[in-house]
Design a protein around this motif. Structure first.
Motif, short mmCIF file in Angstrom:
data_model
loop_
_atom_site.label_atom_id
_atom_site.label_comp_id
_atom_site.label_asym_id
_atom_site.label_seq_id
_atom_site.Cartn_x
_atom_site.Cartn_y
_atom_site.Cartn_z
N ALA A 647 47.13 27.41 70.78
CA ALA A 647 46.31 28.44 71.07
C ALA A 647 46.38 28.82 72.87
O ALA A 647 46.54 30.23 71.93
N ARG A 652 47.34 32.21 66.31
CA ARG A 652 46.59 31.95 65.45
C ARG A 652 46.41 32.98 64.13
O ARG A 652 47.18 32.94 63.65
N ARG A 660 35.80 35.74 64.63
CA ARG A 660 35.85 35.71 66.15
C ARG A 660 34.46 37.05 66.19
O ARG A 660 34.08 37.14 67.06
N GLU A 675 39.03 29.13 71.85
CA GLU A 675 39.49 30.09 70.69
C GLU A 675 39.47 28.84 69.54
O GLU A 675 39.31 30.30 68.22
#
Length: 725
Positions: A647, A652, A660, A675
Motif C-alpha cells: 500500500a 491498489r 474510497r 488506505e
C-alpha cells in the motif's frame, strides 16, 4: 465476444529446482497456447544453492538467494500447488499429492533434488540441522548466530560430512562467527575419506585453508549419535557442539523408486532427451535424475544447462515436433567459497584461488538470480487504433482484479438497487442493506444469499474453497446455520478430460467446506465462458431473528476476525510485486472457514462480513442501519504480512478508488494503513458489534479457536460517521 483458445493439454512440473525455475521464466516469455501449466512444490520459495555459503558467511542477505516460485508461476500463467508430491500413477497419468488428491497430466517433469540420510543417526532429528532443505538450514543458522551474539550459546560447531559442501560451509561458518566477535571452534567428521571427488591440488589447498582457520578434520570417524551437547563418535570420542550440521548421506527421495519407473538406486533414469526410460511423457532433470546415457556427478550446473532442452522437449511432447538432445559437459568448473571473499577454482586438475575468483563467482551467481528475480514485463495487447471515446480511461494500465476486487462499485450498485420495488410477499422480512434475504417460516427464519467471484488464482480447488468460504460469510454474519448450497461454475474452454478434472476439483473442494459446516451441495449450473468464475447460492436457518446491520448500540465493541489486505496483496501479485510467501499466507487465511467464529459471535448486536467494499464501507453500513457513528484505531487492526508495504508503494486493487468514495464521511490520518480500510476483501473477516462487558470473553474465545481476531474500536453516539485514530 471471442473466447480464449481452449485448453487441451496438462503439463505438470513436480518440484521447484533450478531447471523448473528457468523453465517457468522461459514459458512466461513464450507460452504454448492450449497448454495448462501446473507447478507442485512444498513452500513458496526455492533457494539458490550457489549463494548459500555466501549467505552463511554473511555476504548475502537471505532474500538475495530466494527464488520466488509463486511469482514465477504467476509470470508463467501457471497454477501453483503448495504441497508435496508423493507418487506417480503412470497408468492413469496422475500425480499423487500429500493432501490425498491427484492431478492429471499429459506431460510430467520432475525436478525435486535430493534428500539426506543424516536424520537416521540417533538423536540427529532432535538435536541436529540438515543442510537440506536449504531454507530450513539458513533459518536455523541465523537463529543460532543471534543467540551467539547474545551469549546464549557456546561458539562450538560440528559438521557431519567432509565433502566439498561440508568444507565450504565450515569455512563460511568460521568467517561469520569471527565477524560476530566469537570465532567458533569447528570440527568436521566423516565416516570415509574427506574431499573425495576433487583433484589432488585442490584437495591439498582446502586442507591447508582448514588448517589456517583452525578447523579440525576427523576422517574415517563414523558418528554414533547426536546429543543435546554435541556429537559422539563410534570410537567413543566426544565433540562438544551447540550447532550440529548434517552435510552427508545424500540420497534420492523414496517415492521415486515406488513409481515403477526405471531408476538407478532411486534416481529416475532418463535418456538423451531427458525422458524417462519407462514412460516417454515423463521427464526428469537436476539431482533427482540419473543421466543413464552419460553418468555425471550431482551438480547444479547440469540442472541449469538442462533447462532449455527440457523446455523445448516438453513443448514438442505437447504440440508435436522434434526433440533435442542434452549434451552435458564431461567436466565443469567447481568454484568453492573460502569463507571470506575469496574462492578456489578446480577444473580438469587445475587449481586457482584468490579474491578475483570470488568476484567472478559473485558475478555468475548474481546474473543467475537476476534472471529469477527481475522478470521482464510482458506488454499487454495494444488497443485498436480506432476506438470509442473513454476506452483509454476505463482500460487503464492495471489488469482487472479478481475476487471481490472485480465487484461493481458501491455507488453504482446502490443506485441500481434503489429502483427495486419493495417485497410483496409477507414472508420476506429483509431490511435494506442486509447481508442476505430473510424469510420468515413457521418455526423460525431462513436466510438466502448468493455470491460469485472472478478467478484470482489458477488453482481451481483452492479458488473453489475460498469462493465457498466467501459465500458462507453472509450466512455466518446473520448468525444462521448453513443449510444447502447450489453452485454456479463458469469454466474456460477446455477439452473433456481437463474439464472433468477441473470440475471435479471444484466440486470436491466446495463439498468439503460445506459439509464441514453442516450444509449440502445439491447441484447448480455450469457454463463455458472467457474465464473461470465460481459462485454459490446458499440458505441458512436460525430459530430466532437473524443478526442484522441495524442492532448496534452505543458503546458496543467492534471485533474483526481476520486481518485486512487481501485485495492489495492479490493486486500486487498480478503486478509481480508481492512476495510469494505473503500471497500464500493470505490465500490460506481466505480459505479458512469462519463457522466457529460465527458461533462465538452468535449473540452480537450487529454483524456483517467485510468483503468487497472494504472495512470502511461495511462498517459504515452498520453505522447507517444502526444510526450511530464509529471510532476505530489503526494500531488495533491486523494487516496481512506485506500488505502495508504494498500500500505504501501505491499498489491498489482496481475497486479501491471507488471504495474510497465514502471517505467524505470519515476522519482519516495520513498513513498507508488507512488506505487498506478501502481494500476489497475476499472471504474477509466477520465484523461484529458486541456489548463492552462481553467483548473480552468473546475475543479470548476467538483467539483460543485460532482466529487472528482484534477489538478495533467501538460504536458511538452521533451521525453515521467513521473516525480513524
Amino acid at each position: 465476444m471471442h473466447l480464449p483458445l481452449p485448453l487441451t493439454r496438462d503439463l505438470v512440473l513436480v518440484g521447484g529446482g533450478h531447471s523448473h525455475a528457468l523453465l517457468l521464466r522461459m514459458w512466461g516469455m513464450d507460452p504454448l497456447p492450449g497448454a495448462r501449466l501446473t507447478l507442485i512444490n512444498p513452500g513458496p520459495v526455492a533457494f539458490y544453492s550457489g549463494m548459500l555459503p555466501g549467505h552463511i558467511a554473511g555476504h548475502y542477505d537471505r532474500s538475495e538467494l530466494q527464488i520466488d516460485l509463486v511469482r514465477l508461476a504467476r509470470f508463467a500463467g501457471a497454477r501453483f500447488v503448495d504441497t508435496t508430491a508423493t507418487g506417480i500413477d503412470t497408468e492413469n497419468r496422475q500425480v499423487k499429492l500429500s493432501n490425498g488428491t491427484r492431478l492429471r497430466y499429459d506431460a510430467l517433469a520432475v525436478d525435486i533434488g535430493i534428500t539426506t540420510d543424516i536424520p537416521q543417526i540417533p538423536g540427529f532429528a532432535e538435536h541436529g540441522v540438515p543442510a537440506k532443505p536449504l531454507d530450513g538450514f539458513a533459518l536455523a543458522w541465523n537463529t543460532w548466530c543471534d543467540r551467539l551474539r547474545a551469549g546464549a550459546v557456546a561458539p562450538q560447531i560440528c559438521i557431519i560430512g567432509a565433502g566439498i559442501a561440508g568444507v565450504e560451509l565450515a569455512l563460511a561458518m568460521r568467517h561469520r562467527s569471527g565477524a560476530l566477535g566469537q570465532p567458533a571452534r569447528i570440527e568436521i567428521v566423516d565416516s570415509a575419506r574427506a574431499l573425495d571427488g576433487i583433484s589432488g591440488d585442490s584437495r591439498s589447498a582446502l586442507f591447508e585453508r582448514l588448517r589456517q582457520d583452525d578447523i579440525i578434520l576427523h576422517e574415517q570417524a563414523p558418528v554414533a549419535k547426536v546429543t543435546a551437547t554435541g556429537v559422539e563418535l563410534v570410537s567413543g570420542a566426544q565433540i562438544e557442539a551447540s550447532f550440529v550440521l548434517g552435510c552427508a548421506g545424500a540420497r534420492p527421495h523414496d517415492w521415486i523408486a515406488e513409481t515403477g519407473l526405471q531408476h538407478a538406486a532411486g534416481y529416475l533414469s532418463v535418456d538423451r532427451h531427458l525422458r524417462s526410460l519407462s514412460a516417454p511423457e515423463i521427464f526428469a532433470s537436476g539431482d533427482c535424475a540419473d543421466l543413464s546415457f552419460a553418468p555425471r556427478p550431482k551438480a547444479g550446473v547440469y540442472a541449469v544447462r538442462a533447462a532449455p532442452i527440457l523446455f523445448q522437449n516438453l513443448r514438442a511432447t505437447l504440440a508435436g515436433g522434434s526433440l533435442r538432445r542434452f549434451r552435458p559437459q564431461k567436466d565443469y568448473l567447481k568454484l568453492v567459497s573460502l569463507g571470506d571473499k575469496a574462492a578456489l577454482a578446480d577444473r580438469s586438475g587445475v587449481t586457482l584461488s584468490g579474491p578475483w575468483l570470488w568476484r567472478w563467482k559473485d558475478w555468475i551467481d548474481r546474473r543467475f538470480m537476476h534472471k529469477m528475480q527481475d522478470l521482464p514485463r510482458m506488454p499487454a495487447p495494444p488497443l485498436p487504433p480506432r476506438r470509442a471515446k473513454g476506452l483509454d480511461e476505463l482500460h487503464g494500465d492495471q489488469p482487472l482484479c479478481g475476487g471481490c476486487g472485480a465487484k461493481v462499485a458501491g455507488s453504482e450498485l446502490q443506485q441500481a438497487l434503489a429502483k427495486l420495488p419493495a417485497p410483496m410477499r409477507p414472508e420476506v422480512a429483509s431490511l435494506p442493506g442486509d447481508d442476505a434475504a430473510i424469510l420468515s417460516t413457521g418455526d423460525g427464519f431462513q436466510v438466502l444469499t448468493t455470491d460469485h467471484l472472478r478467478a484470482f488464482t489458477e488453482d481451481p480447488a483452492l479458488f473453489a474453497r475460498i469462493a465457498a468460504v466467501h459465500a458462507l460469510g453472509d450466512i455466518w454474519a446473520m448468525g444462521a446455520a448453513p443449510q444447502v448450497a447450489l453452485a454456479n461454475v463458469t469454466l474456460p474452454p477446455m477439452r473433456g478430460a481437463l474439464q472433468q478434472q477441473t470440475l471435479g476439483e471444484i466440486l470436491g473442494a466446495a463439498t468439503e467446506v460445506f459439509r464441514a459446516e453442516g450444509a449440502d451441495l445439491v447441484g447448480g449450473h455450469t457454463s463455458t465462458g472467457a474465464e473461470c468464475s465460481i459462485g454459490f447460492t446458499l440458505t441458512g436457518l436460525r430459530p430466532t431473528p437473524p443478526v442484522t446491520l441495524a442492532g448496534g448500540r452505543p458503546g458496543d465493541a467492534l471485533i474483526l476476525t481476520k486481518p485486512l489486505g487481501t485485495g492489495t496483496i492479490l493486486a500486487g501479485e498480478m503486478q509481480g510485486r508481492a512476495h510469494g510467501a505473503d500471497v500464500l499466507d493470505a490465500l490460506a487465511s481466505m480459505a479458512r472457514p469462519q463457522g466457529t467464529a460465527a458461533r462465538i459471535l452468535a449473540g452480537a448486536h450487529a454483524m456483517t462480513d467485510v468483503t468487497g467494499f472494504g472495512l470502511a464501507g461495511h462498517l459504515l453500513a452498520i453505522c447507517d442501519a444502526s444510526e450511530l457513528g464509529a471510532e476505530i484505531r489503526l494500531e488495533d487492526i491486523g494487516f496481512y504480512r506485506g500488505a502495508v508495504a504494498l500500500a505504501a508503494d501505491g499498489i491498489r486493487s482496481t475497486l479501491a478508488p471507488a471504495n474510497r468514495d465514502v471517505s467524505g464521511r470519515m476522519l482519516l490520518p495520513e498513513d498507508p494503513r488507512a488506505e487498506l480500510l478501502f481494500d476489497p476483501q475476499t472471504a474477509g473477516g466477520l465484523l461484529a458489534a458486541v456489548g463492552q462487558g462481553e467483548a473480552q470473553g468473546i475475543l479470548r474465545a476467538l483467539l483460543d479457536a485460532g482466529f487472528d481476531a482484534r477489538q478495533i474500536g467501538s460504536l458511538v453516539e452521533g451521525p453515521a460517521f467513521l473516525t480513524v485514530l
